[in-house]
Design an enzyme around this catalytic site. Structure first.
Site, PDB file in Angstrom:
ATOM      1  N   HIS A  12      19.454 -14.448   7.718  1.00 39.41           N
ATOM      2  CA  HIS A  12      18.741 -14.339   6.425  1.00 39.41           C
ATOM      3  C   HIS A  12      18.938 -12.874   6.440  1.00 39.41           C
ATOM      4  CE1 HIS A  12      16.228 -17.999   6.487  1.00 39.41           C
ATOM      5  NE2 HIS A  12      17.498 -18.422   6.447  1.00 39.41           N
ATOM      6  N   GLU A  54      16.542 -10.315   5.659  1.00 35.41           N
ATOM      7  CA  GLU A  54      15.541  -9.664   6.574  1.00 35.41           C
ATOM      8  C   GLU A  54      16.106  -9.518   8.022  1.00 35.41           C
ATOM      9  OE1 GLU A  54      15.153 -12.444   4.912  1.00 35.41           O
ATOM     10  OE2 GLU A  54      13.299 -12.890   4.235  1.00 35.41           O
ATOM     11  N   CYS A  66      10.952 -16.472   5.479  1.00 37.09           N
ATOM     12  CA  CYS A  66      10.634 -17.491   6.174  1.00 37.09           C
ATOM     13  C   CYS A  66       9.941 -17.217   7.649  1.00 37.09           C
ATOM     14  CB  CYS A  66      11.946 -18.217   6.420  1.00 37.09           C
ATOM     15  SG  CYS A  66      12.937 -17.442   7.743  1.00 37.09           S
ATOM     16  N   CYS A 103      12.179 -14.989  10.177  1.00 39.25           N
ATOM     17  CA  CYS A 103      12.450 -13.545   9.890  1.00 39.25           C
ATOM     18  C   CYS A 103      10.858 -12.994   9.935  1.00 39.25           C
ATOM     19  CB  CYS A 103      12.621 -13.532   8.287  1.00 39.25           C
ATOM     20  SG  CYS A 103      14.385 -13.912   8.010  1.00 39.25           S
TER      21      CYS A 103
END
Ligand SMILES: O=c1[nH]c(=O)n([C@H]2C[C@H](O)[C@@H](COP(=O)(O)O)O2)cc1CO
Ligand SMILES: [Zn+2]
Length: 163
Positions: A75, A77, A101, A104
């Protein structure tokens, strides 16, 4: 007199995050992240993609079926956190296109980031987003949805060319 139509810090950092997202190969959702310290210095950026050395051409981008992208994609992040090269992220702010999410969120909390600024919350009703908001709230992380003044920020390469 100084220029009046310069962009705000929020627009600048969210703009960097949206530009990073343009690097994403994900055909469905492109996410970017930009981590900034309390002096408005950019510490790191990232976007969603497969791990280094894992070819974009040899892993699936499918959302459904036998073989999907989900087990493989890093992801935005997390990539931004991992790309920060060991710099302290304590007290930093992360700008992201999409609300983080739960996975993260864990990394955001543990890295010492104190604020999440986001634009889109399209998965607000997913379990992973609800869990994320739960722990981010418990950890005292500030959540701020950005409402941009301008809808568009245009980058015009052509205007910079010597002609
Ligand atoms: O916080 C996030 N950050 C992030 O980079 N992503 C990435 C993973 C996937 O490549 C894509 C989500 O794909 P999709 O919308 O097709 O389910 O976005 C997804 C989330 C989930 O909110
Ligand atoms: Zn995530």
């Amino acid at each position: 007199m100084k220029r009046q139509d310069y962009i705000s810090w929020d627009e600048y950092f969210m703009g960097v995050s949206l530009l990073a997202a343009k690097r994403s190969k994900d055909p469905n959702t492109q996410v970017g992240a930009c981590i900034v310290d309390s002096n408005n210095v950019i510490l790191s950026t990232g976007y969603n993609g497969f791990p280094v050395g894992c070819s974009d051409d040899n892993l699936p981008w499918n959302r459904t079926g036998e073989d999907t992208k989900y087990p493989y994609v890093v992801h935005a992040e997390l990539n931004a956190i991992l790309n920060s090269g060991g710099k302290s992220l304590r007290g930093a702010t992360i700008y992201v296109g999409l609300f983080p999410c739960n996975e993260c969120a864990k990394a955001i909390i543990q890295s010492g980031i104190k604020e999440v600024v986001y634009l889109n919350d399209k998965y607000a009703n997913e379990k992973s987003t609800l869990a994320s908001k739960r722990i981010l709230g418990m950890a005292g992380i500030k959540l701020r949805r950005l409402t941009p003044r301008e809808k568009n920020l245009v980058l015009n390469f052509e205007n910079e060319l010597d002609r």
